[in-house]
Design a protein around this motif. Sequence first.
Motif, mmCIF file in Angstrom:
data_model
loop_
_atom_site.group_PDB
_atom_site.id
_atom_site.type_symbol
_atom_site.label_atom_id
_atom_site.label_comp_id
_atom_site.label_asym_id
_atom_site.label_seq_id
_atom_site.Cartn_x
_atom_site.Cartn_y
_atom_site.Cartn_z
ATOM 1 N N THR A 16 0.695 4.237 -2.838
ATOM 2 C CA THR A 16 0.524 5.672 -2.594
ATOM 3 C C THR A 16 1.742 6.465 -3.031
ATOM 4 O O THR A 16 1.615 7.636 -3.386
ATOM 5 N N SER B 66 1.407 7.744 -6.633
ATOM 6 C CA SER B 66 0.427 8.822 -6.913
ATOM 7 C C SER B 66 1.045 10.182 -6.863
ATOM 8 O O SER B 66 1.972 10.501 -6.264
ATOM 9 N N LEU C 117 0.829 -1.203 0.000
ATOM 10 C CA LEU C 117 0.000 0.000 0.000
ATOM 11 C C LEU C 117 0.867 1.258 0.000
ATOM 12 O O LEU C 117 0.541 2.251 -0.653
ATOM 13 N N ALA C 118 1.991 1.211 0.705
ATOM 14 C CA ALA C 118 2.919 2.345 0.717
ATOM 15 C C ALA C 118 3.480 2.580 -0.689
ATOM 16 O O ALA C 118 3.600 3.725 -1.132
#
Length: 99
Positions: A96, A99, A92-93
């Motif tokens: 993100t 982005s 998940l890191a």
Amino acid sequence: MRMLVQASIDTERANAVIAEGKMPETMEQILTVLKPEAAYFYPLHGRRGLVMVVDVTDEADLIPLVEPLWMEMGADVEVAPCLTAQELQAGLARLTARS
């Protein structure tokens, strides 16, 4: 890679293995081959079921890993990659970060 192996064992095949007194030996052989990080046994769709977490270094290793479940138990087998909570957080890191 960590994989989740779920198997639904054929009832007639398992009953025959139990009647022959070979279930403990057969399960021990399967567990020796799979070397699961964790293994759980439970009723699954009215049949004997099991779920294991195994480490697979090469996708080709899946064949010898699940073959005993097919050959010895006539099992329906599903295999899927799985993550620990820490691995999920790392993924998940990375998501993100893009982005």
